[in-house]
Design a protein around this motif. Structure first.
Motif, PDB file in Angstrom:
ATOM      1  N   ARG A   1     -67.365 113.079  37.665  1.00  0.00           N
ATOM      2  CA  ARG A   1     -67.072 112.776  36.256  1.00  0.00           C
ATOM      3  C   ARG A   1     -65.982 113.706  35.720  1.00  0.00           C
ATOM      4  O   ARG A   1     -65.075 113.273  35.004  1.00  0.00           O
ATOM      5  CB  ARG A   1     -68.358 112.896  35.426  1.00  0.00           C
ATOM      6  N   ILE A   2     -66.053 114.974  36.078  1.00  0.00           N
ATOM      7  CA  ILE A   2     -65.046 115.947  35.639  1.00  0.00           C
ATOM      8  C   ILE A   2     -63.689 115.586  36.221  1.00  0.00           C
ATOM      9  O   ILE A   2     -62.663 115.677  35.537  1.00  0.00           O
ATOM     10  CB  ILE A   2     -65.472 117.380  36.014  1.00  0.00           C
ATOM     11  N   LYS A   3     -63.667 115.153  37.457  1.00  0.00           N
ATOM     12  CA  LYS A   3     -62.411 114.745  38.097  1.00  0.00           C
ATOM     13  C   LYS A   3     -61.740 113.627  37.303  1.00  0.00           C
ATOM     14  O   LYS A   3     -60.540 113.684  37.006  1.00  0.00           O
ATOM     15  CB  LYS A   3     -62.703 114.287  39.522  1.00  0.00           C
ATOM     16  N   VAL A   4     -62.512 112.634  36.910  1.00  0.00           N
ATOM     17  CA  VAL A   4     -61.972 111.503  36.150  1.00  0.00           C
ATOM     18  C   VAL A   4     -61.531 111.953  34.758  1.00  0.00           C
ATOM     19  O   VAL A   4     -60.448 111.587  34.279  1.00  0.00           O
ATOM     20  CB  VAL A   4     -63.016 110.370  36.070  1.00  0.00           C
ATOM     21  N   VAL A   5     -62.347 112.756  34.100  1.00  0.00           N
ATOM     22  CA  VAL A   5     -62.033 113.202  32.735  1.00  0.00           C
ATOM     23  C   VAL A   5     -60.773 114.063  32.725  1.00  0.00           C
ATOM     24  O   VAL A   5     -59.917 113.911  31.841  1.00  0.00           O
ATOM     25  CB  VAL A   5     -63.241 113.952  32.126  1.00  0.00           C
ATOM     26  N   VAL A   6     -60.630 114.961  33.705  1.00  0.00           N
ATOM     27  CA  VAL A   6     -59.441 115.820  33.761  1.00  0.00           C
ATOM     28  C   VAL A   6     -58.198 114.971  34.021  1.00  0.00           C
ATOM     29  O   VAL A   6     -57.145 115.174  33.397  1.00  0.00           O
ATOM     30  CB  VAL A   6     -59.615 116.930  34.820  1.00  0.00           C
ATOM     31  N   ALA A   7     -58.301 114.000  34.929  1.00  0.00           N
ATOM     32  CA  ALA A   7     -57.148 113.148  35.218  1.00  0.00           C
ATOM     33  C   ALA A   7     -56.737 112.350  33.975  1.00  0.00           C
ATOM     34  O   ALA A   7     -55.546 112.253  33.653  1.00  0.00           O
ATOM     35  CB  ALA A   7     -57.475 112.203  36.368  1.00  0.00           C
ATOM     36  N   GLU A   8     -57.716 111.798  33.282  1.00  0.00           N
ATOM     37  CA  GLU A   8     -57.411 111.061  32.050  1.00  0.00           C
ATOM     38  C   GLU A   8     -56.868 111.997  30.972  1.00  0.00           C
ATOM     39  O   GLU A   8     -55.962 111.635  30.227  1.00  0.00           O
ATOM     40  CB  GLU A   8     -58.662 110.340  31.534  1.00  0.00           C
ATOM     41  N   GLY A   9     -57.433 113.194  30.866  1.00  0.00           N
ATOM     42  CA  GLY A   9     -56.954 114.162  29.884  1.00  0.00           C
ATOM     43  C   GLY A   9     -55.519 114.577  30.151  1.00  0.00           C
ATOM     44  O   GLY A   9     -54.728 114.751  29.215  1.00  0.00           O
ATOM     45  N   LEU A  10     -55.169 114.732  31.437  1.00  0.00           N
ATOM     46  CA  LEU A  10     -53.780 115.057  31.777  1.00  0.00           C
ATOM     47  C   LEU A  10     -52.847 113.921  31.374  1.00  0.00           C
ATOM     48  O   LEU A  10     -51.734 114.155  30.911  1.00  0.00           O
ATOM     49  CB  LEU A  10     -53.649 115.315  33.283  1.00  0.00           C
ATOM     50  N   ARG A  11     -53.309 112.708  31.540  1.00  0.00           N
ATOM     51  CA  ARG A  11     -52.469 111.561  31.232  1.00  0.00           C
ATOM     52  C   ARG A  11     -52.339 111.338  29.729  1.00  0.00           C
ATOM     53  O   ARG A  11     -51.255 111.061  29.221  1.00  0.00           O
ATOM     54  CB  ARG A  11     -53.054 110.312  31.895  1.00  0.00           C
ATOM     55  N   ARG A  12     -53.459 111.485  28.993  1.00  0.00           N
ATOM     56  CA  ARG A  12     -53.447 111.125  27.573  1.00  0.00           C
ATOM     57  C   ARG A  12     -53.212 112.292  26.625  1.00  0.00           C
ATOM     58  O   ARG A  12     -52.475 112.163  25.654  1.00  0.00           O
ATOM     59  CB  ARG A  12     -54.783 110.465  27.195  1.00  0.00           C
ATOM     60  N   ARG A  13     -53.838 113.422  26.862  1.00  0.00           N
ATOM     61  CA  ARG A  13     -53.827 114.505  25.871  1.00  0.00           C
ATOM     62  C   ARG A  13     -52.741 115.553  26.091  1.00  0.00           C
ATOM     63  O   ARG A  13     -52.224 116.115  25.131  1.00  0.00           O
ATOM     64  CB  ARG A  13     -55.190 115.230  25.857  1.00  0.00           C
ATOM     65  N   VAL A  14     -52.424 115.841  27.330  1.00  0.00           N
ATOM     66  CA  VAL A  14     -51.470 116.914  27.619  1.00  0.00           C
ATOM     67  C   VAL A  14     -50.063 116.323  27.634  1.00  0.00           C
ATOM     68  O   VAL A  14     -49.769 115.412  28.396  1.00  0.00           O
ATOM     69  CB  VAL A  14     -51.796 117.591  28.974  1.00  0.00           C
ATOM     70  N   LYS A  15     -49.210 116.869  26.775  1.00  0.00           N
ATOM     71  CA  LYS A  15     -47.848 116.342  26.631  1.00  0.00           C
ATOM     72  C   LYS A  15     -46.811 117.216  27.347  1.00  0.00           C
ATOM     73  O   LYS A  15     -45.621 117.041  27.154  1.00  0.00           O
ATOM     74  CB  LYS A  15     -47.472 116.238  25.151  1.00  0.00           C
ATOM     75  N   ASP A  16     -47.251 118.129  28.172  1.00  0.00           N
ATOM     76  CA  ASP A  16     -46.362 119.040  28.889  1.00  0.00           C
ATOM     77  C   ASP A  16     -45.692 118.297  30.047  1.00  0.00           C
ATOM     78  O   ASP A  16     -46.376 117.717  30.888  1.00  0.00           O
ATOM     79  CB  ASP A  16     -47.178 120.217  29.421  1.00  0.00           C
TER      80      ASP A  16
END
Length: 146
Positions: free
Chosen positions: A13-28
């Motif tokens: 679950r963490i793997k999926v959430v981090v991948a989605e967070g990198l795609r959606r939330r992190v603008k770097d």
């Protein structure tokens, strides 16, 4: 103390959430080429190690590491929102060495194939050093067969 099955489910679950967070939330822009490959969580659910790969040279990999370290808080917050545990685990990002190891194995297989081809070329025109069938047979001893 949680069981390892729960830790494994949480890691996925963490793997999926981090991948989605990198795609959606992190603008770097440094983290755009990152692929999350795996995650592991300790049995007490307190620490998560996230493995990632980056396409590009060593400079891109170093930039991605810096970008992940800067985005760690945002990603941990995203994990905390999307999982159901009492305490949000700390995140540690580790560059995955599987692509490097796979490239090394491919190179070793390429060398082995080339050596096999050399041996086959040498063996093609070779002749036996002695008789083609060096094993002694009963009729060679002068004794009749049964």
């Amino acid at each position: 103390m949680a069981d390892s099955a729960r830790a494994a489910k949480l890691a996925q679950r963490i793997k999926v959430v981090v991948a989605e967070g990198l795609r959606r939330r992190v603008k770097d822009p440094r983290v755009e080429g990152i692929t999350v490959t795996d995650a592991r969580v300790t049995n007490d659910l307190q620490h998560a190690t996230v493995y990632y790969t980056v396409l590009g040279d060593e400079t891109a990999q170093a930039d991605a590491k810096v970008g992940l370290d800067r985005a760690r808080g945002v990603l941990r917050q995203e994990v905390g929102r999307n999982i159901t545990v009492r305490l949000t685990p700390t995140l540690e990002f580790v560059a995955d060495e599987i692509p490097v190891n796979a490239g090394h194995l491919e190179e070793l297989l390429r060398v082995a194939k080339a050596r096999d081809a050399e041996v086959a070329a040498i063996a093609e025109g070779a002749a036996f050093a002695g008789d083609p069938d060096p094993y002694r047979k009963p009729e060679d001893d002068g004794e009749p067969e049964d």
